[in-house]
Design an enzyme around this catalytic site. Structure first.
Site, PDB file in Angstrom:
ATOM      1  N   ASP A  80       0.599  -0.772  -0.120  1.00 21.77           N
ATOM      2  CA  ASP A  80       0.118  -0.158   0.221  1.00 21.77           C
ATOM      3  C   ASP A  80       0.850   0.936  -0.091  1.00 21.77           C
ATOM      4  O   ASP A  80       1.610   0.395   0.449  1.00 21.77           O
ATOM      5  CB  ASP A  80      -1.406   0.699   1.189  1.00 21.77           C
ATOM      6  CG  ASP A  80       0.029  -0.398   2.755  1.00 21.77           C
ATOM      7  OD1 ASP A  80       0.217   0.782   3.587  1.00 21.77           O
ATOM      8  OD2 ASP A  80      -0.119  -1.027   3.258  1.00 21.77           O
ATOM      9  N   ASP A 169      -9.910   2.924   5.642  1.00 21.45           N
ATOM     10  CA  ASP A 169      -8.808   3.498   6.899  1.00 21.45           C
ATOM     11  C   ASP A 169      -9.167   3.624   7.892  1.00 21.45           C
ATOM     12  O   ASP A 169      -8.977   4.818   8.419  1.00 21.45           O
ATOM     13  CB  ASP A 169      -7.619   4.470   6.012  1.00 21.45           C
ATOM     14  CG  ASP A 169      -6.300   3.781   7.260  1.00 21.45           C
ATOM     15  OD1 ASP A 169      -6.444   3.424   8.384  1.00 21.45           O
ATOM     16  OD2 ASP A 169      -5.062   4.315   6.581  1.00 21.45           O
ATOM     17  N   GLU A 171      -8.444   3.808  12.112  1.00 22.08           N
ATOM     18  CA  GLU A 171      -6.924   4.606  12.858  1.00 22.08           C
ATOM     19  C   GLU A 171      -6.686   5.680  13.775  1.00 22.08           C
ATOM     20  O   GLU A 171      -7.936   6.157  14.456  1.00 22.08           O
ATOM     21  CB  GLU A 171      -5.349   3.842  11.924  1.00 22.08           C
ATOM     22  CG  GLU A 171      -5.621   5.277  11.374  1.00 22.08           C
ATOM     23  CD  GLU A 171      -3.565   5.311  10.446  1.00 22.08           C
ATOM     24  OE1 GLU A 171      -2.889   4.517  11.104  1.00 22.08           O
ATOM     25  OE2 GLU A 171      -4.025   4.598   9.004  1.00 22.08           O
TER      26      GLU A 171
END
Length: 281
Positions: A80, A169, A171
């Site tokens: 990634d 994503d 986080e």
């Protein structure tokens, strides 16, 4: 003879007054720049070019350990990348065995990766299966609006056999409070709004990238997504370890952020034909 002072306040010289006015104008501008709090208290990103998948994981978790690459020879290797990787040599990655790639497309509702086209199309042109991901800022705007922004700026999907579903994503907040100053129920609702809207826009269920530690802390270890949304788990150790509640297995494992080639390195949990099936939907 000593100087006598009256009670009258002294006048500020015109040049000094002008300087103070200029300074105040600069300070007023600074508090409205991206990354500072606006009058409404909404935080805006100041360094989206330094926010990539897993950037906050190592700083908050102790999972850093020996690379597990040698133990995963049956899985498909992937990377990634984001703007901090710049223009990527996809031929070199292909020659090293990489067969799929995800590129950061967006963050919040105001940032797009300036290298996205080179990364997203470059990996595809070299023969890889590719996908896009969105770096979530739940305290910045709604899940629905961020899903729309993602879908409009590279996060779409097509049934061409080599485009993977988009990734959300989730986080640690790189700009402040770990859980974005939101309760577990608020974050679960935000994630639900994002994945629902992404499915509405693309017809695909978004992959969720998150660590078990963050998921437990910030969603209360909610189990409502595991039966629908594939899991991408980051853990820089010898195994993927414990999974968040609701997921019986991981789909992708980010096993290191310091591989021998550019980007974070990942393994798909299955054969190349299964990765192609995920792309096909």
């Amino acid at each position: 003879m000593p100087e006598h002072h009256s009670g009258r306040a002294r006048r500020i010289p015109p040049t000094l007054a002008a300087g103070l006015i200029s300074l105040l104008a600069v300070l007023a501008l600074l508090v409205t720049l991206p990354g500072t709090a606006t009058a409404g208290g909404v935080k805006r990103p100041v360094h989206p070019d330094r926010d990539w998948m897993g950037v906050t994981i190592r700083a908050h978790e102790d999972g850093a350990g020996p690379s597990a690459a040698a133990q995963l020879t049956a899985s498909v290797e992937g990377v990634d990348v984001s703007s901090h990787n710049g223009s990527v040599s996809w031929s070199s990655l292909w020659n090293s065995g990489v067969r799929f790639a995800y590129a950061k497309a967006t963050e919040g509702t105001s940032y797009t990766n300036p290298y996205f086209t080179q990364q997203y199309n470059g990996s595809y042109d070299r023969g890889m299966i590719r996908g896009a991901y969105h770096f979530a800022l739940p305290d910045n705007s709604s899940g629905t609006s961020q899903a729309n922004y993602f879908a409009d700026h590279g996060g779409g999907w097509s049934r061409d056999g080599r485009t993977l579903p988009g990734v959300l994503d989730m986080e640690y907040n790189p700009y402040g409070d770990t859980c974005y100053d939101m309760s577990a129920s608020e974050l679960v609702r935000w994630i639900g709004d994002f994945v629902d809207q992404y499915r509405y826009r693309t017809g695909r269920d978004a992959v969720i990238y998150t660590s078990t530690t963050w998921w437990k802390k910030c969603t209360g270890n909610n189990g409502g997504f595991g039966s629908v949304n594939p899991l991408w788990i980051p853990r820089y150790s010898s195994s993927a370890g414990e999974l968040p509640y609701g997921w019986d297995f991981h789909t992708i494992w980010q096993y290191t952020d310091s591989g021998p080639t550019v980007g974070d390195h990942n393994r798909f949990n299955g054969s190349l034909s299964r990765l192609q099936a995920l792309a096909n939907g």
